[in-house]
Motif scaffolding. Structure first.
Motif, PDB file in Angstrom:
ATOM      1  N   TYR A 143      -9.458  -2.402 -18.373  1.00 30.68           N
ATOM      2  CA  TYR A 143     -10.355  -1.772 -17.394  1.00 30.68           C
ATOM      3  C   TYR A 143      -9.541  -1.310 -16.182  1.00 30.68           C
ATOM      4  O   TYR A 143      -8.929  -2.110 -15.494  1.00 30.68           O
ATOM      5  N   PHE A 144      -9.522   0.008 -15.939  1.00 32.57           N
ATOM      6  CA  PHE A 144      -8.770   0.583 -14.825  1.00 32.57           C
ATOM      7  C   PHE A 144      -9.649   0.778 -13.593  1.00 32.57           C
ATOM      8  O   PHE A 144     -10.822   1.163 -13.709  1.00 32.57           O
ATOM      9  N   GLN A 145      -9.057   0.518 -12.428  1.00 31.98           N
ATOM     10  CA  GLN A 145      -9.688   0.902 -11.166  1.00 31.98           C
ATOM     11  C   GLN A 145      -8.753   1.845 -10.416  1.00 31.98           C
ATOM     12  O   GLN A 145      -7.543   1.855 -10.640  1.00 31.98           O
ATOM     13  N   LYS A 146      -9.344   2.632  -9.512  1.00 33.09           N
ATOM     14  CA  LYS A 146      -8.588   3.621  -8.744  1.00 33.09           C
ATOM     15  C   LYS A 146      -9.071   3.578  -7.308  1.00 33.09           C
ATOM     16  O   LYS A 146     -10.274   3.495  -7.056  1.00 33.09           O
ATOM     17  N   TYR A 147      -8.143   3.651  -6.350  1.00 35.38           N
ATOM     18  CA  TYR A 147      -8.513   3.523  -4.937  1.00 35.38           C
ATOM     19  C   TYR A 147      -7.888   4.656  -4.117  1.00 35.38           C
ATOM     20  O   TYR A 147      -6.670   4.844  -4.136  1.00 35.38           O
ATOM     21  N   GLU A 148      -8.725   5.370  -3.398  1.00 35.63           N
ATOM     22  CA  GLU A 148      -8.258   6.414  -2.485  1.00 35.63           C
ATOM     23  C   GLU A 148      -8.672   6.111  -1.046  1.00 35.63           C
ATOM     24  O   GLU A 148      -8.067   6.623  -0.118  1.00 35.63           O
ATOM     25  N   LYS A 149      -9.699   5.293  -0.908  1.00 36.15           N
ATOM     26  CA  LYS A 149     -10.207   4.906   0.407  1.00 36.15           C
ATOM     27  C   LYS A 149     -10.362   3.389   0.451  1.00 36.15           C
ATOM     28  O   LYS A 149     -10.442   2.722  -0.589  1.00 36.15           O
ATOM     29  N   VAL A 150     -10.431   2.866   1.662  1.00 34.17           N
ATOM     30  CA  VAL A 150     -10.643   1.426   1.817  1.00 34.17           C
ATOM     31  C   VAL A 150     -11.946   1.008   1.140  1.00 34.17           C
ATOM     32  O   VAL A 150     -12.019  -0.037   0.485  1.00 34.17           O
ATOM     33  N   THR A 151     -12.968   1.839   1.274  1.00 31.65           N
ATOM     34  CA  THR A 151     -14.266   1.495   0.677  1.00 31.65           C
ATOM     35  C   THR A 151     -14.212   1.464  -0.850  1.00 31.65           C
ATOM     36  O   THR A 151     -15.061   0.831  -1.482  1.00 31.65           O
ATOM     37  N   ASP A 152     -13.221   2.146  -1.449  1.00 33.59           N
ATOM     38  CA  ASP A 152     -13.064   2.076  -2.909  1.00 33.59           C
ATOM     39  C   ASP A 152     -12.691   0.659  -3.339  1.00 33.59           C
ATOM     40  O   ASP A 152     -13.044   0.225  -4.433  1.00 33.59           O
ATOM     41  N   ILE A 153     -11.962  -0.045  -2.477  1.00 32.72           N
ATOM     42  CA  ILE A 153     -11.601  -1.432  -2.785  1.00 32.72           C
ATOM     43  C   ILE A 153     -12.849  -2.304  -2.766  1.00 32.72           C
ATOM     44  O   ILE A 153     -13.032  -3.167  -3.626  1.00 32.72           O
ATOM     45  N   PHE A 154     -13.723  -2.065  -1.793  1.00 34.47           N
ATOM     46  CA  PHE A 154     -14.975  -2.825  -1.739  1.00 34.47           C
ATOM     47  C   PHE A 154     -15.811  -2.548  -2.986  1.00 34.47           C
ATOM     48  O   PHE A 154     -16.381  -3.477  -3.578  1.00 34.47           O
ATOM     49  N   ARG A 155     -15.880  -1.270  -3.378  1.00 37.28           N
ATOM     50  CA  ARG A 155     -16.614  -0.921  -4.596  1.00 37.28           C
ATOM     51  C   ARG A 155     -15.992  -1.606  -5.809  1.00 37.28           C
ATOM     52  O   ARG A 155     -16.699  -2.114  -6.683  1.00 37.28           O
ATOM     53  N   GLY A 156     -14.655  -1.626  -5.852  1.00 41.10           N
ATOM     54  CA  GLY A 156     -13.967  -2.273  -6.965  1.00 41.10           C
ATOM     55  C   GLY A 156     -14.287  -3.750  -7.068  1.00 41.10           C
ATOM     56  O   GLY A 156     -14.466  -4.291  -8.168  1.00 41.10           O
TER      57      GLY A 156
END
Length: 308
Positions: A143-156
């Motif tokens: 399962y891959f995650q991708k982060y471009e913004k700080v909020t992407d980490i919260f979503r992850g």
């Protein structure tokens, strides 16, 4: 008379046997159908951040990550008992150091077969699709995650919570992190933006580009990426002339970047404002480079330096 009775007896028993066999067939068919439904119910289909559809256990009991950042995320949301291993570069939290090591590069496929994780988490750019394919040939979904913004980490973090049936714990964590982040943003929103260049490597010069998580962290800390041009690479190579033209007010170095060595290598860069005003700092490598639950701590570190 006995022959007549014998005929009817034969007919009756034949009819009864047909009914019984038919009933057994229905029962067997129903049992198999129920079993198939039960197996299907123990699996769910999810879509990762790369748009890949994966079939995973409905409630995984054995998991691990091939990314140091995602190992931190797992330990922040999932009970330690469900995490079966770490990679050779995973060093946080302390509980991770007690787990068996599975090398991520070169990949230890034998170690995976021994530990048998039911799902492996990783991040885009850390694990190649070729490596993921080898793992999935073993029957282990990646399962891959991708982060471009700080909020992407919260979503992850919340996505991990949903997959691992830990939604409440994940949401509580991300709500707390968002509150801390909001406080930092409110503190710096009236301040003048300060231009910073984040150097990853000195010879040649590589920096964090515009289209990176680092840019978002700088902005939330009250600064901006001195590199405003968009490059195809996330970490473009710059010439010394280009750095002089940028004239950053702050220079941050991470990892192997040594400030004194950097300016000995490029003495002409002593002309930039960052050097003249003594605003050159080394960031904590793990905080700066990892999109982990410690991202707010990373933003706070940058904010503290930008206020000097």
């Amino acid at each position: 008379m006995p022959e007549t009775l014998s005929f009817f007896q034969k007919f009756f028993f034949s009819f009864l046997l047909t009914i019984l066999l038919s009933g057994c067939g229905e029962t067997t068919e129903k049992t198999l159908s129920d079993s198939a439904q039960k197996v299907e119910a123990n699996k769910i289909t999810v879509t990762d951040d790369l748009g890949r559809k994966l079939e995973i256990p409905a409630q995984p009991k054995r998991v691990m990550a091939l990314s140091a950042a995602m190992t931190e995320m797992l330990f922040a949301v999932v009970p330690d008992s469900l995490i079966v291993a770490r990679t050779q570069v995973c060093n946080f939290p302390e509980a991770a150091l007690k787990k068996p090591v599975v090398n991520s590069y070169p990949l230890d496929l034998e170690g995976l077969l021994v530990l048998k994780p039911e799902i492996i988490f990783t991040e885009d750019g850390i694990t190649s699709m070729e490596t993921a394919a080898k793992i999935e040939q073993l029957g282990i979904p990646v399962y891959f995650q991708k982060y471009e913004k700080v909020t992407d980490i919260f979503r992850g973090l919340n996505d991990i919570g949903k997959i691992m049936r830990r939604e409440t714990e994940a949401q509580k964590l991300t709500d707390s992190l968002q509150t801390e982040l909001n406080a930092i943003e409110n503190e710096v929103k009236t301040q003048e933006l300060k231009r910073a260049l984040v150097v990853i490597n000195t010879d040649p010069i590589y920096v964090y580009g515009r289209n990176t998580l680092m840019t978002d962290k700088l902005e939330k800390a009250g600064g901006q990426n001195a590199l405003q041009e968009n490059f195809p690479q996330q970490s473009p190579q710059l010439t010394r002339e280009y750095v002089l033209q940028l004239n950053p007010g702050f220079i941050f170095g991470i990892s192997q970047v040594q400030n004194e060595a950097f300016f000995r290598l490029y003495p002409e860069l002593k002309k930039v404002d960052a050097y003249k005003n003594k605003r050159i700092f080394n960031l904590n490598d793990d905080l700066a480079a990892r999109p982990s639950p410690r991202v707010v701590e990373s933003v706070r570190e940058i904010r503290n330096y930008l206020q000097k």
